[in-house]
Scaffold this active site. Structure first.
Site, mmCIF file in Angstrom:
data_model
loop_
_atom_site.group_PDB
_atom_site.id
_atom_site.type_symbol
_atom_site.label_atom_id
_atom_site.label_comp_id
_atom_site.label_asym_id
_atom_site.label_seq_id
_atom_site.Cartn_x
_atom_site.Cartn_y
_atom_site.Cartn_z
ATOM 1 N N HIS A 5 0.146 1.704 2.075
ATOM 2 C CA HIS A 5 1.100 2.734 1.652
ATOM 3 C C HIS A 5 1.235 3.799 2.749
ATOM 4 O O HIS A 5 2.331 4.239 3.073
ATOM 5 C CB HIS A 5 0.626 3.449 0.384
ATOM 6 N N LYS A 65 1.547 0.161 -18.150
ATOM 7 C CA LYS A 65 0.591 -0.115 -17.077
ATOM 8 C C LYS A 65 -0.502 0.934 -17.096
ATOM 9 O O LYS A 65 -0.244 2.108 -16.808
ATOM 10 C CB LYS A 65 1.345 -0.074 -15.740
ATOM 11 N N ARG A 113 4.910 -6.925 2.172
ATOM 12 C CA ARG A 113 3.771 -7.480 2.909
ATOM 13 C C ARG A 113 3.911 -8.949 3.217
ATOM 14 O O ARG A 113 3.409 -9.449 4.210
ATOM 15 C CB ARG A 113 2.486 -7.322 2.075
ATOM 16 N N SER A 143 -3.559 -2.746 -3.774
ATOM 17 C CA SER A 143 -4.267 -1.829 -4.683
ATOM 18 C C SER A 143 -5.002 -2.572 -5.796
ATOM 19 O O SER A 143 -6.081 -2.144 -6.225
ATOM 20 C CB SER A 143 -3.292 -0.843 -5.346
HETATM 21 P P1 ADP Z 1 4.259 -0.890 -7.511
HETATM 22 O O1 ADP Z 1 3.476 -0.974 -8.774
HETATM 23 O O2 ADP Z 1 5.621 -0.275 -7.641
HETATM 24 O O3 ADP Z 1 4.271 -2.162 -6.692
HETATM 25 P P2 ADP Z 1 2.405 0.074 -5.562
HETATM 26 O O4 ADP Z 1 1.742 1.395 -5.539
HETATM 27 O O5 ADP Z 1 1.547 -1.116 -5.682
HETATM 28 O O6 ADP Z 1 3.458 0.187 -6.709
HETATM 29 O O7 ADP Z 1 3.303 -0.096 -4.258
HETATM 30 C C1 ADP Z 1 4.299 0.820 -3.906
HETATM 31 C C2 ADP Z 1 5.076 0.287 -2.725
HETATM 32 O O8 ADP Z 1 4.190 0.113 -1.622
HETATM 33 C C3 ADP Z 1 5.716 -1.077 -2.950
HETATM 34 O O9 ADP Z 1 6.943 -1.133 -2.233
HETATM 35 C C4 ADP Z 1 4.737 -2.032 -2.352
HETATM 36 O O10 ADP Z 1 5.356 -3.232 -1.938
HETATM 37 C C5 ADP Z 1 4.266 -1.216 -1.161
HETATM 38 N N1 ADP Z 1 2.941 -1.623 -0.706
HETATM 39 C C6 ADP Z 1 1.842 -1.802 -1.420
HETATM 40 N N2 ADP Z 1 0.794 -2.177 -0.622
HETATM 41 C C7 ADP Z 1 1.310 -2.220 0.624
HETATM 42 C C8 ADP Z 1 0.761 -2.560 1.903
HETATM 43 N N3 ADP Z 1 -0.505 -2.965 2.077
HETATM 44 N N4 ADP Z 1 1.583 -2.484 2.956
HETATM 45 C C9 ADP Z 1 2.858 -2.099 2.783
HETATM 46 N N5 ADP Z 1 3.437 -1.810 1.634
HETATM 47 C C10 ADP Z 1 2.672 -1.853 0.565
#
Ligand code: ADP
Length: 156
Positions: A17, A41, A90, A128
């Site tokens: 992120h 969630k 990713r 995450s």
């Molecule tokens: P969501 O539940 O909306 O997927 P996340 O917090 O998991 O929320 O992710 C938010 C954004 O960050 C999404 O666009 C996700 O694809 C991106 N994201 C999550 N992990 C990574 C990572 N390791 N590298 C790049 N983008 C990421």
């Protein structure tokens, strides 16, 4: 003013992120990281805790702020006057998912442009959900979370 919203659950924020936000802060005049509260969630970390970590990690970037919202992301973007919806991708799984969401967004909010940044390769495996699983089993997640966050804050 080119304003982007980066929505997500950030439960917890990872280096993946952080990578997306730091790069996006150079592309847009302003980036709002928007923590979505999703009633179905259940999160591991409270909204206040997730917000505090995000504020801390990006305290050096004057054009990044942190907010939270309930409901549809497109409605939130409209409310704050953002024209860009930022997402990170990713791998192929993320790509298919994000494409579907982006195309539905186009139907519902034609003027909102989804902008996708591909993760820098060194962060592409960071997820995450897996970080939470490691934490539940008392593993070490320090290499996956931003350097500014003391790992003790995640494990207490
Ligand atoms: P969501 O539940 O909306 O997927 P996340 O917090 O998991 O929320 O992710 C938010 C954004 O960050 C999404 O666009 C996700 O694809 C991106 N994201 C999550 N992990 C990574 C990572 N390791 N590298 C790049 N983008 C990421």
């Amino acid at each position: 003013m080119r304003k982007a919203v980066f929505p997500g659950s950030f439960d917890p924020i990872t280096k993946g992120h952080e990578n997306i936000v730091r790069r996006a802060s150079l592309l847009f005049d302003h980036v709002t990281i928007a923590i979505g509260s999703n009633s179905t969630k259940k999160s591991m970390f409270s909204l206040d805790q997730r917000r505090a970590w995000l504020v801390d990690v990006f305290s050096d970037l004057p054009n990044v702020d942190v907010d939270d919202y309930e409901g549809l992301t497109i409605d939130y973007c409209k409310k704050v006057g953002a024209s860009f919806l930022l997402r990170g991708v990713r791998n192929g799984g993320d790509f298919e998912y994000e494409r579907t969401i982006a195309q539905m967004t186009k139907y519902m909010a034609p003027h909102l442009e989804t902008v996708i940044l591909f993760t820098d390769p060194e962060y592409a495996a960071i997820n995450s959900t897996i970080v939470r699983e490691i934490l539940r089993n008392q593993g070490d997640v320090s290499q996956f979370i931003p350097d500014r966050i003391p790992v003790s804050e995640l494990t207490r």
